[in-house]
Motif scaffolding. Structure first.
Motif, PDB file in Angstrom:
ATOM      1  N   ASN A  26       0.905  -1.372  -0.086  1.00  0.00           N
ATOM      2  CA  ASN A  26      -0.065  -0.009  -0.158  1.00  0.00           C
ATOM      3  C   ASN A  26       0.903   1.334  -0.027  1.00  0.00           C
ATOM      4  OD1 ASN A  26      -2.314   1.639   0.056  1.00  0.00           O
ATOM      5  ND2 ASN A  26      -2.723   1.005   2.168  1.00  0.00           N
ATOM      6  N   GLY A  27       0.099   2.339  -0.610  1.00  0.00           N
ATOM      7  CA  GLY A  27       0.773   3.687  -0.567  1.00  0.00           C
ATOM      8  C   GLY A  27       1.730   4.095  -1.694  1.00  0.00           C
ATOM      9  N   TRP A  28       1.831   3.092  -2.619  1.00  0.00           N
ATOM     10  CA  TRP A  28       2.646   3.468  -4.066  1.00  0.00           C
ATOM     11  C   TRP A  28       1.884   4.750  -4.844  1.00  0.00           C
ATOM     12  CZ3 TRP A  28      -0.210   2.853  -8.391  1.00  0.00           C
ATOM     13  CH2 TRP A  28      -1.244   2.187  -8.364  1.00  0.00           C
ATOM     14  N   PHE A  29       0.739   5.319  -4.183  1.00  0.00           N
ATOM     15  CA  PHE A  29       0.166   6.165  -4.914  1.00  0.00           C
ATOM     16  C   PHE A  29      -0.055   7.519  -4.278  1.00  0.00           C
ATOM     17  CE2 PHE A  29      -2.556   3.029  -3.294  1.00  0.00           C
ATOM     18  CZ  PHE A  29      -3.342   3.579  -2.272  1.00  0.00           C
ATOM     19  N   ALA A  30       0.471   7.399  -2.932  1.00  0.00           N
ATOM     20  CA  ALA A  30       0.301   8.199  -1.697  1.00  0.00           C
ATOM     21  C   ALA A  30       1.199   9.568  -2.256  1.00  0.00           C
ATOM     22  CB  ALA A  30       0.310   7.667  -0.452  1.00  0.00           C
ATOM     23  N   GLU A  31       0.735  10.656  -2.017  1.00  0.00           N
ATOM     24  CA  GLU A  31       1.682  12.035  -2.006  1.00  0.00           C
ATOM     25  C   GLU A  31       1.953  12.394  -0.497  1.00  0.00           C
ATOM     26  OE1 GLU A  31       2.814  12.159  -4.766  1.00  0.00           O
ATOM     27  OE2 GLU A  31       1.617  12.356  -6.333  1.00  0.00           O
ATOM     28  N   TYR A  32       2.905  11.789  -0.179  1.00  0.00           N
ATOM     29  CA  TYR A  32       3.392  12.106   1.365  1.00  0.00           C
ATOM     30  C   TYR A  32       4.094  13.363   1.726  1.00  0.00           C
ATOM     31  CZ  TYR A  32       2.357   7.493   2.662  1.00  0.00           C
ATOM     32  OH  TYR A  32       1.536   6.005   3.086  1.00  0.00           O
TER      33      TYR A  32
ATOM     34  N   GLY B 275     -10.195   8.424 -12.411  1.00  0.00           N
ATOM     35  CA  GLY B 275      -9.972   8.021 -11.099  1.00  0.00           C
ATOM     36  C   GLY B 275      -9.247   6.736 -10.714  1.00  0.00           C
ATOM     37  N   ARG B 276      -8.287   6.483 -11.418  1.00  0.00           N
ATOM     38  CA  ARG B 276      -7.415   5.131 -11.277  1.00  0.00           C
ATOM     39  C   ARG B 276      -6.184   5.609 -10.598  1.00  0.00           C
ATOM     40  NH1 ARG B 276      -7.872   3.007 -17.448  1.00  0.00           N
ATOM     41  NH2 ARG B 276      -6.798   5.021 -17.573  1.00  0.00           N
ATOM     42  N   TYR B 277      -5.574   5.056  -9.735  1.00  0.00           N
ATOM     43  CA  TYR B 277      -4.544   5.515  -8.911  1.00  0.00           C
ATOM     44  C   TYR B 277      -3.336   5.191 -10.095  1.00  0.00           C
ATOM     45  CZ  TYR B 277      -6.430   5.192  -4.094  1.00  0.00           C
ATOM     46  OH  TYR B 277      -7.190   5.532  -3.223  1.00  0.00           O
ATOM     47  N   GLN B 278      -2.347   6.536  -9.751  1.00  0.00           N
ATOM     48  CA  GLN B 278      -1.315   6.492 -10.439  1.00  0.00           C
ATOM     49  C   GLN B 278       0.060   6.617  -9.592  1.00  0.00           C
ATOM     50  OE1 GLN B 278      -1.401   6.561 -14.143  1.00  0.00           O
ATOM     51  NE2 GLN B 278      -3.150   5.870 -13.445  1.00  0.00           N
TER      52      GLN B 278
ATOM     53  N   ARG C 201      -9.679  -2.099  -2.003  1.00  0.00           N
ATOM     54  CA  ARG C 201     -10.976  -1.997  -2.584  1.00  0.00           C
ATOM     55  C   ARG C 201     -11.370  -0.822  -2.791  1.00  0.00           C
ATOM     56  NH1 ARG C 201     -16.310  -1.911  -0.314  1.00  0.00           N
ATOM     57  NH2 ARG C 201     -15.279  -1.652   1.657  1.00  0.00           N
ATOM     58  N   GLY C 202     -12.268  -0.647  -3.819  1.00  0.00           N
ATOM     59  CA  GLY C 202     -13.066   0.339  -4.117  1.00  0.00           C
ATOM     60  C   GLY C 202     -12.686   1.472  -4.840  1.00  0.00           C
ATOM     61  N   ILE C 203     -13.064   2.773  -4.916  1.00  0.00           N
ATOM     62  CA  ILE C 203     -12.809   3.607  -5.772  1.00  0.00           C
ATOM     63  C   ILE C 203     -12.291   5.119  -4.751  1.00  0.00           C
ATOM     64  CG2 ILE C 203     -15.205   4.782  -5.536  1.00  0.00           C
ATOM     65  CD1 ILE C 203     -14.575   5.303  -8.788  1.00  0.00           C
ATOM     66  N   PRO C 204     -11.246   5.690  -5.245  1.00  0.00           N
ATOM     67  CA  PRO C 204     -10.567   6.722  -4.505  1.00  0.00           C
ATOM     68  C   PRO C 204     -11.600   7.857  -4.305  1.00  0.00           C
ATOM     69  CG  PRO C 204      -9.179   6.190  -6.203  1.00  0.00           C
ATOM     70  CD  PRO C 204     -10.390   5.481  -6.554  1.00  0.00           C
ATOM     71  N   ARG C 205     -11.687   8.408  -2.779  1.00  0.00           N
ATOM     72  CA  ARG C 205     -12.406   9.487  -2.519  1.00  0.00           C
ATOM     73  C   ARG C 205     -12.307  10.625  -3.362  1.00  0.00           C
ATOM     74  NH1 ARG C 205     -13.486   9.463   3.928  1.00  0.00           N
ATOM     75  NH2 ARG C 205     -13.727   7.147   4.259  1.00  0.00           N
ATOM     76  N   LYS C 206     -11.129  10.594  -3.699  1.00  0.00           N
ATOM     77  CA  LYS C 206     -10.863  11.988  -4.521  1.00  0.00           C
ATOM     78  C   LYS C 206     -11.433  11.769  -5.605  1.00  0.00           C
ATOM     79  CE  LYS C 206      -6.503  14.394  -6.068  1.00  0.00           C
ATOM     80  NZ  LYS C 206      -5.214  14.435  -6.175  1.00  0.00           N
TER      81      LYS C 206
END
Length: 457
Positions: free
Chosen positions: A67-73, A96-99, A129-134
């Motif tokens: 997890n977190g490969w798409f997170a802008e920390y 809406g797909r993670y990048q 699971r699911g679709i990003p809130r963003k």
């Protein structure tokens, strides 16, 4: 195309036919135990190189980014590591797909995926699971449809431990299209393995992933998590995937041995060819590098502690005997083996355990063992060789913390009368004595006597 075990052409079009890309328990490495949700391109490339040298010769092949490969920390000053476990922002595309995170993957994920493949390994990735809130807040379009994110999101369906997504309402038009577009994108990147998280309690979204993988044009192994939501009532759906977590997160605590024993016993009746009941990762070696302990800082309290073991960077806290027991459980249970410790800095003993030929032969036999004896804190688990039933493996476990003397006739260990057996001690410890078909040994607290038996008559 996706490889199904197909009885006929009709089965090829039936999504209830399970994905069977893994005839043996998968072997690999996962970034979570060492890097949490904060694995960067730099540390991942280094671990991939180490995996090719240290683990690939023993059959390990799946290199999985958690997890977190798409997170802008926001990172700590002078560090690769973030100030918080979960970021306030994520990177998504117009559908809406993670990048890949711009913070951790300034060159995108493709260079890492390509390098993993060049090393002769397979690339895996974590999905919530699911679709990003963003995506829902922006109400982006779903690829290839006239539907938008808000049309398929269930905003009342959220994950209690990771805030990034809403659940997808699979009864809504466009819901399957979202999962199709997401999985097809990952397939085009070259993804070979998906760890789907927060999903074992949501069978309709599991079906959506299975359908999307089947139409993706790529063989992709599907692993379902977490074990805390796993419910046998959904087993027919779970068995459409390749791997199913049956435990909550497992860490380097003595109590986590109990979790593994309990799950192994509880799910023993659900063994199935090519479907692997997963007892979670192997928390051996150098753990939680992403969270060094500051001076005076105390171990975290639940639930954060449960998500990261003892909370801070450390070498694992299992004793030698507990580590023998831990990996013997995984071998006899035919559980997938995914090393969690950092491959650059973990100890040699951990490497010796996870690459031991006798242990791997038992695990890769691909048959889940069963308990044949349990009394006074001693348990015996056994499994036969899938081809040669007079060969197999036995684990005699001391569930006490103190030494325990054991004495068993071979009949009690489920070995046939009228046959002579040779017993090989896989760990070379403890010593045992075999006289007139009676085995005796003294097993250390939390220890195990792990034997390979084969008939000489």
């Amino acid at each position: 195309m996706s490889s199904f075990m197909q009885a006929d052409d009709q089965a090829a079009n039936d999504i209830t036919s399970p994905l069977r890309l893994t005839l043996k328990p998968p072997l690999g490495w996962n970034s979570f135990d060492s890097y949490g949700c904060a694995a960067s391109e730099t540390v991942l490339l280094a671990n991939a190189e180490a995996m090719e040298k240290r683990l690939k010769p023993s059959g390990y092949e799946y290199f999985v980014v958690d997890n977190g490969w798409f997170a802008e920390y926001e990172l700590e000053t002078g560090s690769y590591y973030p100030k918080v476990r979960h970021a306030d922002d994520v990177h998504i595309d117009e559908y809406g797909r993670y990048q890949p995170s711009k913070v951790y993957f300034p060159n995108g994920l493709q260079p890492l995926i390509d390098r993993v493949h060049e090393l002769g390994l397979k690339f895996g990735i974590h999905l919530m699971r699911g679709i990003p809130r963003k995506a829902v807040e922006r109400n982006v379009a779903i690829y290839g449809t006239n539907v938008h994110a808000a049309d398929i999101a269930n905003i009342d369906d959220t994950c209690s431990w990771c805030h990034y997504n809403y659940g997808v309402d699979m009864s809504k038009p466009g819901a399957q299209s979202f999962y199709d577009s997401l999985i097809h994108m990952l397939a085009a990147w070259g993804v070979d393995f998906i760890k789907a998280d927060d999903i074992t309690g949501h069978p309709q979204e599991i079906k959506a992933l299975v359908t999307a993988i089947a139409s993706s044009g790529r063989d992709i192994v599907l692993s379902l998590s977490p074990g805390g939501q796993t419910n046998p009532v959904h087993m027919n759906v779970y068995q459409q995937a390749n791997m199913l977590r049956t435990t909550k997160d497992i860490w380097d605590n003595r109590s986590d041995l109990d979790k593994a024993f309990n799950a192994w016993h509880a799910y023993n009746d659900y063994r199935k060819e090519g479907f692997w009941l997963d007892l979670d990762m192997i928390p051996f070696g150098h753990l939680q590098l992403w969270k060094p302990r500051r001076p005076g800082e105390q171990a975290e309290t639940s639930p954060e502690k449960e998500l990261s073991g003892k909370g801070f960077e450390r070498m694992d806290g299992l004793s030698i005997h507990q580590k023998y027991t831990f990996i013997t459980i995984r071998a006899l249970a035919a559980s997938p083996l995914f090393m969690g410790g950092d491959l650059l800095s973990s100890d040699e003993f951990s490497y010796e355990l996870i690459t031991n030929r006798g242990m791997l032969a038992c695990n890769q036999n691909g048959v889940m063992g069963a308990r044949v004896y349990a009394e006074d804190g001693v348990e015996v688990w056994a499994v036969s060789h899938r081809i040669s039933p007079d060969d197999g493996w036995i684990g005699i476990f001391n569930r006490h913390q103190e030494k325990k003397s054991v004495r068993f006739t071979l009949d009690k260990l489920s070995l046939k009368q009228g046959r002579d057996y040779t017993l090989d001690n896989i760990w070379n410890t403890p010593d045992f004595l075999l006289t007139d078909r009676v085995l005796s040994a003294v097993i250390d607290g939390d220890g195990v006597l792990f034997l390979h038996y084969h008939s000489s008559t």
